[in-house]
Motif scaffolding. Sequence first.
Motif, PDB file in Angstrom:
ATOM      1  N   LYS A   1       0.907  -1.044  -0.002  1.00  0.00           N
ATOM      2  CA  LYS A   1      -0.059   0.032  -0.084  1.00  0.00           C
ATOM      3  C   LYS A   1       0.887   1.232  -0.092  1.00  0.00           C
ATOM      4  O   LYS A   1       1.884   1.338   0.653  1.00  0.00           O
ATOM      5  N   VAL A   2       0.468   2.160  -0.718  1.00  0.00           N
ATOM      6  CA  VAL A   2       1.181   3.649  -1.013  1.00  0.00           C
ATOM      7  C   VAL A   2       0.153   4.430  -0.369  1.00  0.00           C
ATOM      8  O   VAL A   2      -0.680   4.708  -1.154  1.00  0.00           O
ATOM      9  N   ARG A   3       0.696   5.112   0.797  1.00  0.00           N
ATOM     10  CA  ARG A   3      -0.040   5.935   1.409  1.00  0.00           C
ATOM     11  C   ARG A   3       0.039   7.608   0.870  1.00  0.00           C
ATOM     12  O   ARG A   3       1.043   7.903   0.319  1.00  0.00           O
ATOM     13  N   HIS A   4      -0.891   8.230   0.618  1.00  0.00           N
ATOM     14  CA  HIS A   4      -0.785   9.572   0.116  1.00  0.00           C
ATOM     15  C   HIS A   4      -1.844  10.323   0.784  1.00  0.00           C
ATOM     16  O   HIS A   4      -3.023  10.043   1.373  1.00  0.00           O
ATOM     17  N   VAL A   5      -1.823  11.752   0.580  1.00  0.00           N
ATOM     18  CA  VAL A   5      -2.792  12.806   1.045  1.00  0.00           C
ATOM     19  C   VAL A   5      -3.963  12.460   0.316  1.00  0.00           C
ATOM     20  O   VAL A   5      -4.115  12.037  -0.821  1.00  0.00           O
ATOM     21  N   TYR A   6      -5.037  12.670   0.748  1.00  0.00           N
ATOM     22  CA  TYR A   6      -6.707  12.668   0.343  1.00  0.00           C
ATOM     23  C   TYR A   6      -6.576  13.226  -1.191  1.00  0.00           C
ATOM     24  O   TYR A   6      -5.988  14.307  -1.513  1.00  0.00           O
ATOM     25  N   ALA A   7      -6.717  12.418  -2.253  1.00  0.00           N
ATOM     26  CA  ALA A   7      -6.942  12.761  -3.612  1.00  0.00           C
ATOM     27  C   ALA A   7      -7.889  12.012  -4.443  1.00  0.00           C
ATOM     28  O   ALA A   7      -8.126  10.520  -3.856  1.00  0.00           O
ATOM     29  N   GLU A   8      -8.830  12.482  -5.107  1.00  0.00           N
ATOM     30  CA  GLU A   8      -9.746  11.818  -5.768  1.00  0.00           C
ATOM     31  C   GLU A   8      -9.321  11.715  -7.393  1.00  0.00           C
ATOM     32  O   GLU A   8      -8.788  12.741  -8.056  1.00  0.00           O
ATOM     33  N   GLY A   9      -9.556  10.336  -7.966  1.00  0.00           N
ATOM     34  CA  GLY A   9      -9.206   9.914  -9.134  1.00  0.00           C
ATOM     35  C   GLY A   9      -7.755   9.382  -9.304  1.00  0.00           C
ATOM     36  O   GLY A   9      -7.046   9.915  -8.540  1.00  0.00           O
ATOM     37  N   ALA A  10      -7.809   8.700 -10.472  1.00  0.00           N
ATOM     38  CA  ALA A  10      -6.377   7.736 -10.516  1.00  0.00           C
ATOM     39  C   ALA A  10      -5.318   8.939 -10.801  1.00  0.00           C
ATOM     40  O   ALA A  10      -4.180   8.803 -10.221  1.00  0.00           O
ATOM     41  N   THR A  11      -5.320   9.587 -11.782  1.00  0.00           N
ATOM     42  CA  THR A  11      -4.325  10.982 -11.977  1.00  0.00           C
ATOM     43  C   THR A  11      -3.802  11.724 -10.852  1.00  0.00           C
ATOM     44  O   THR A  11      -2.800  11.650 -10.391  1.00  0.00           O
ATOM     45  N   GLN A  12      -5.019  11.804  -9.843  1.00  0.00           N
ATOM     46  CA  GLN A  12      -4.527  13.131  -8.837  1.00  0.00           C
ATOM     47  C   GLN A  12      -3.953  12.102  -7.590  1.00  0.00           C
ATOM     48  O   GLN A  12      -2.823  12.678  -7.065  1.00  0.00           O
ATOM     49  N   SER A  13      -4.261  10.662  -7.657  1.00  0.00           N
ATOM     50  CA  SER A  13      -3.620   9.831  -6.586  1.00  0.00           C
ATOM     51  C   SER A  13      -2.361   9.715  -6.905  1.00  0.00           C
ATOM     52  O   SER A  13      -1.327   9.532  -6.139  1.00  0.00           O
ATOM     53  N   ALA A  14      -1.943   9.409  -8.198  1.00  0.00           N
ATOM     54  CA  ALA A  14      -0.697   9.069  -8.508  1.00  0.00           C
ATOM     55  C   ALA A  14       0.198  10.499  -8.259  1.00  0.00           C
ATOM     56  O   ALA A  14       1.337  10.225  -7.688  1.00  0.00           O
ATOM     57  N   ILE A  15      -0.266  11.659  -8.565  1.00  0.00           N
ATOM     58  CA  ILE A  15       0.470  12.995  -8.161  1.00  0.00           C
ATOM     59  C   ILE A  15       0.765  12.914  -6.785  1.00  0.00           C
ATOM     60  O   ILE A  15       1.888  13.177  -6.294  1.00  0.00           O
ATOM     61  N   ALA A  16      -0.462  12.748  -5.876  1.00  0.00           N
ATOM     62  CA  ALA A  16      -0.145  12.734  -4.462  1.00  0.00           C
ATOM     63  C   ALA A  16       0.764  11.620  -4.037  1.00  0.00           C
ATOM     64  O   ALA A  16       1.315  11.990  -2.968  1.00  0.00           O
ATOM     65  N   SER A  17       0.861  10.439  -4.763  1.00  0.00           N
ATOM     66  CA  SER A  17       1.623   9.763  -4.348  1.00  0.00           C
ATOM     67  C   SER A  17       3.320   9.662  -4.700  1.00  0.00           C
ATOM     68  O   SER A  17       4.136   8.682  -4.355  1.00  0.00           O
ATOM     69  N   HIS A  18       3.618  10.630  -5.636  1.00  0.00           N
ATOM     70  CA  HIS A  18       4.688  10.683  -6.458  1.00  0.00           C
ATOM     71  C   HIS A  18       5.059   9.541  -7.225  1.00  0.00           C
ATOM     72  O   HIS A  18       6.304   8.912  -7.124  1.00  0.00           O
ATOM     73  N   VAL A  19       4.012   8.960  -7.756  1.00  0.00           N
ATOM     74  CA  VAL A  19       4.028   7.636  -8.591  1.00  0.00           C
ATOM     75  C   VAL A  19       4.289   8.113 -10.093  1.00  0.00           C
ATOM     76  O   VAL A  19       3.137   8.976 -10.445  1.00  0.00           O
ATOM     77  N   PRO A  20       4.983   7.444 -10.672  1.00  0.00           N
ATOM     78  CA  PRO A  20       4.768   7.689 -12.081  1.00  0.00           C
ATOM     79  C   PRO A  20       3.384   7.714 -12.807  1.00  0.00           C
ATOM     80  O   PRO A  20       3.072   6.381 -12.727  1.00  0.00           O
ATOM     81  N   LEU A  21       2.778   8.543 -13.416  1.00  0.00           N
ATOM     82  CA  LEU A  21       1.505   8.648 -14.083  1.00  0.00           C
ATOM     83  C   LEU A  21       1.618   7.183 -15.236  1.00  0.00           C
ATOM     84  O   LEU A  21       0.632   6.667 -15.256  1.00  0.00           O
ATOM     85  N   ALA A  22       2.729   6.975 -15.851  1.00  0.00           N
ATOM     86  CA  ALA A  22       2.754   5.951 -16.873  1.00  0.00           C
ATOM     87  C   ALA A  22       2.535   4.598 -16.271  1.00  0.00           C
ATOM     88  O   ALA A  22       2.520   3.710 -16.827  1.00  0.00           O
ATOM     89  N   GLN A  23       2.827   4.334 -14.966  1.00  0.00           N
ATOM     90  CA  GLN A  23       2.723   3.073 -13.967  1.00  0.00           C
ATOM     91  C   GLN A  23       1.478   3.156 -13.521  1.00  0.00           C
ATOM     92  O   GLN A  23       0.971   2.265 -12.841  1.00  0.00           O
ATOM     93  N   MET A  24       0.349   3.951 -13.552  1.00  0.00           N
ATOM     94  CA  MET A  24      -0.681   4.223 -12.913  1.00  0.00           C
ATOM     95  C   MET A  24      -1.946   3.572 -13.903  1.00  0.00           C
ATOM     96  O   MET A  24      -2.057   3.926 -14.967  1.00  0.00           O
TER      97      MET A  24
END
Length: 164
Positions: free
Chosen positions: A18-41
């Motif tokens: 599990k990768v914890r992040h600040v509250y974010a709605e939607g896959a794109t915003q969650s990737a940004i909040a998690s510092h995850v490459p969008l290309a892997q989301m």
Amino acid sequence: MSTRLKQYLDQHHIPYEKVRHVYAEGATQSAIASHVPLAQMAKAVILEQDDGKSIMAVLPAADKVDLQRLNYLIHHEVQLTPEHTLGKWFDDCDPGAIPALGEAYSLDTLVDDEVLHMADVYMESGDHRDLIHMKGDDFRRLASHWQHGQFSIKPDPWSRVERM
């Protein structure tokens, strides 16, 4: 994290984190909040076929479903399922935080070929504060019997509508 998602991953012996992040709605915003490459989301889109059956399409989070390609691939006309009806399948998930593993919810699942080529796959966990991360090989093992093809399209970077 969704109870059914956890049971599904455990039942199939899929290692994940599990990768914890600040509250974010939607896959794109969650990737940004998690510092995850969008290309892997990966994200899930729920569709209704012309015969009334619902299916899940899994595609890269930044992309959109090309309904024409998808119709051709599955030999059915499909349309997006209205968001307000999704609770009947995903009652253990927050609205808009659907995990990209339809089998956990007894939905037939189609996967875009681009997701199958990801080295690592991140997806919503069922809530707006965690992502699930698994190795691409483990995701491909789960998806080995799903129908797949090319049905996602990149947003047009020059389109004003796409940027709004």
